[in-house]
Design an enzyme around this catalytic site. Structure first.
Site, PDB file in Angstrom:
ATOM      1  N   ARG A  50      39.230   6.059 -28.398  1.00 25.33           N
ATOM      2  CA  ARG A  50      40.128   6.125 -27.248  1.00 25.33           C
ATOM      3  C   ARG A  50      40.113   7.520 -26.648  1.00 25.33           C
ATOM      4  NH1 ARG A  50      43.955   9.482 -28.728  1.00 25.33           N
ATOM      5  NH2 ARG A  50      44.757   9.456 -30.837  1.00 25.33           N
ATOM      6  N   GLY A  52      42.163  10.876 -25.151  1.00 20.18           N
ATOM      7  CA  GLY A  52      43.290  11.647 -25.644  1.00 20.18           C
ATOM      8  C   GLY A  52      42.958  12.507 -26.840  1.00 20.18           C
ATOM      9  N   THR A  55      47.344  11.977 -32.347  1.00 20.73           N
ATOM     10  CA  THR A  55      48.673  11.393 -32.367  1.00 20.73           C
ATOM     11  C   THR A  55      48.958  10.853 -33.759  1.00 20.73           C
ATOM     12  OG1 THR A  55      50.274  10.052 -31.126  1.00 20.73           O
ATOM     13  CG2 THR A  55      48.153   9.018 -31.631  1.00 20.73           C
ATOM     14  N   HIS A  57      50.668   7.639 -35.895  1.00 23.62           N
ATOM     15  CA  HIS A  57      51.129   6.251 -35.864  1.00 23.62           C
ATOM     16  C   HIS A  57      51.769   5.942 -37.207  1.00 23.62           C
ATOM     17  CE1 HIS A  57      49.235   5.405 -32.094  1.00 23.62           C
ATOM     18  NE2 HIS A  57      48.024   5.606 -32.546  1.00 23.62           N
ATOM     19  N   ALA A 136      51.714   3.550 -27.409  1.00 21.43           N
ATOM     20  CA  ALA A 136      52.554   3.670 -28.604  1.00 21.43           C
ATOM     21  C   ALA A 136      53.940   4.105 -28.150  1.00 21.43           C
ATOM     22  CB  ALA A 136      51.972   4.679 -29.585  1.00 21.43           C
ATOM     23  N   CYS A 152      49.088  15.160 -28.773  1.00 27.72           N
ATOM     24  CA  CYS A 152      48.417  15.061 -27.467  1.00 27.72           C
ATOM     25  C   CYS A 152      48.023  16.427 -26.915  1.00 27.72           C
ATOM     26  CB  CYS A 152      49.277  14.295 -26.463  1.00 27.72           C
ATOM     27  SG  CYS A 152      49.729  12.653 -27.058  1.00 27.72           S
TER      28      CYS A 152
END
Length: 191
Positions: A50, A52, A55, A57, A136, A152
């Site tokens: 992806r 970016g 991050t 999760h 998210a 980010c």
């Protein structure tokens, strides 16, 4: 997800949005800088396809993987990202949370205790105009895990959640609102 995207492209499977809740982990997008992984603290780190940067999760966070064919819509990546942002903004509004865009920053932001804080992230990829990865939204995750990364790539801003804003909702309630707002978004749901 890769198989589903290929099947959508081949017209052998319908478009789909998956709602998931991951175990605690970090993901690195295509723009992730190694220096932004501050302390993994034993959590696994996965490189993803992806867009970016880094991050987190984990439990209490709703991840939505959006696999749709943009040839059925407008072939415009920025327009697609804007539609995803609006989907999140409209969904948060159902619960009285004012989510907003910020110029030059991807994601959805709220004013929390006088500061801009990120409540939702986006990271997508397109292959042959089929989207994958997605969004998210922080419902009630352990926010301390965000301290192991520069979320980010934005060190000057914090991260928050619905719970930290004083809004107690379940993932099921969020899912229902996401479904309702999807159906009202003329770009995401053109039919």
């Amino acid at each position: 997800m890769e198989e589903r995207v290929q099947a959508i492209h081949e017209r052998t499977a319908p478009e789909m949005v998956w709602f998931l809740e991951h175990p605690p982990l970090y993901t690195a997008g295509s723009s992730a800088k190694p220096s932004d992984l501050l302390d993994a603290s034993g959590l696994p780190v996965y490189e993803t396809g992806r867009g970016g940067q880094y991050t987190y999760h984990g439990p209490g966070q709703r991840v939505g993987y959006v696999m749709i064919d943009l040839t059925k819509r407008r072939r415009d990546v920025r327009f697609f990202v804007t539609a995803l942002e609006q989907w999140i903004i409209d969904t948060l509004d159902v619960f009285g949370i004012t989510g907003e865009r910020r110029c030059g920053r991807v994601g959805i932001w709220v004013n929390h205790e006088g500061q801009d804080k990120k409540i939702a992230a986006l990271g997508v990829r397109l292959r042959r105009w089929i989207s994958f990865h997605g969004i998210a939204i922080n419902v009630n995750p352990d926010l301390s895990h965000f301290q192991g990364i520069v979320p980010c790539g934005l060190s000057q801003y914090g991260v928050t959640s619905c719970e930290a804003l004083g809004v107690s909702i379940s993932l099921g309630e969020l899912d229902e609102a996401l479904r309702q707002m999807w159906a009202q978004n003329y770009y995401l749901c053109p039919d």
